[in-house]
Design an enzyme around this catalytic site. Structure first.
Site, mmCIF file in Angstrom:
data_model
loop_
_atom_site.group_PDB
_atom_site.id
_atom_site.type_symbol
_atom_site.label_atom_id
_atom_site.label_comp_id
_atom_site.label_asym_id
_atom_site.label_seq_id
_atom_site.Cartn_x
_atom_site.Cartn_y
_atom_site.Cartn_z
ATOM 1 N N TYR A 294 48.515 44.854 38.453
ATOM 2 C CA TYR A 294 47.666 46.025 38.616
ATOM 3 C C TYR A 294 48.467 47.294 38.806
ATOM 4 C CZ TYR A 294 47.979 44.558 43.583
ATOM 5 O OH TYR A 294 48.410 44.142 44.812
ATOM 6 N N ASP B 124 43.139 37.988 55.622
ATOM 7 C CA ASP B 124 41.860 38.038 54.919
ATOM 8 C C ASP B 124 40.751 37.276 55.638
ATOM 9 O OD1 ASP B 124 42.934 39.693 53.035
ATOM 10 O OD2 ASP B 124 43.101 38.175 51.468
ATOM 11 N N HIS C 168 40.069 44.055 49.535
ATOM 12 C CA HIS C 168 40.985 45.051 50.090
ATOM 13 C C HIS C 168 40.706 46.462 49.590
ATOM 14 C CE1 HIS C 168 44.001 41.478 49.999
ATOM 15 N NE2 HIS C 168 43.318 41.463 51.112
ATOM 16 N N ASN D 243 52.002 46.540 40.421
ATOM 17 C CA ASN D 243 52.188 45.375 41.279
ATOM 18 C C ASN D 243 51.879 44.110 40.494
ATOM 19 O OD1 ASN D 243 52.582 47.067 43.592
ATOM 20 N ND2 ASN D 243 50.385 47.332 43.707
ATOM 21 N N LYS E 127 42.539 51.417 40.891
ATOM 22 C CA LYS E 127 43.368 50.353 40.326
ATOM 23 C C LYS E 127 42.906 49.997 38.917
ATOM 24 C CE LYS E 127 43.991 48.095 44.807
ATOM 25 N NZ LYS E 127 43.665 46.893 45.596
#
Length: 187
Positions: A131, A169, A61, A48, A71
């Site tokens: 990532y 968020d 997250h 991503n 990740k």
């Protein structure tokens, strides 16, 4: 690549070997063989990229099991402060965090295993963030804790009063009001 340990077991900072000369530089940003030798066996399945402007905060997250993700993140343009928070119930480091500045110049990468909430803030005018994930994204498994939770003790390096956050968020619970889907004893 050099793997640097942090104060939380399983969370690593990765420093690639950068070869530079008058033309510029070259480095391997990822080698499955070397990563597995030095960190562990991971099958990354999705890459991503995001672009954000100064003051943007994204996070904190995670993806709920069975869609949880490890990740490997890096900043390819600009500068970010990247943070991983341990949200594994029963962990001796529950609620603790590791923060690292990732920049286009230092080429550092940050490995965040399953069971951690992840977020970052953009410190430069613009940042491009990449990532790798070891599981596909599933919107129904989205989770988060508040990136503005003062109890986490994170120094975001900016005034959070002026931070730019998504509506999503702003609605995540504080850690004290959070029921984690992760258990430290589940390996």
């Amino acid at each position: 690549m050099e793997v640097l340990t942090t104060d939380i077991e399983g969370v690593y900072i990765i420093k690639p070997r950068v070869f530079g000369d008058a033309r510029g530089y070259f480095f391997e940003s990822y080698s499955k063989r070397e990563f597995e030798e030095k960190v562990g066996k991971i099958d990354f399945v999705q890459d991503n990229e995001s672009m954000s402007k100064k003051g943007v905060m994204r996070g904190l997250h995670f993806q709920r099991p069975p869609f949880s993700q490890s990740k490997l993140v890096r900043c390819v343009k600009g500068r970010v402060l990247d943070v991983a928070v341990d949200i594994r119930k029963g962990s001796p480091t529950y609620g603790k965090h590791v923060a690292v500045e990732l920049t286009e110049d230092n080429h550092l990468q940050f490995f965040i295993p399953k069971g951690f909430a992840h977020g970052f803030v953009v410190l430069s005018d613009v940042a491009v963030f990449q990532y790798k994930c070891d599981n596909f994204y599933h919107p129904e498994a989205d989770g988060g804790i508040s990136i503005l939770d003062d109890s986490l003790g994170i120094d975001w390096k900016i005034s959070t009063q002026n931070a730019i956050l998504s509506e999503k968020d702003t609605k995540h619970p504080l850690l004290k009001d959070f029921d984690s889907p992760f258990d430290f004893n589940d390996k």
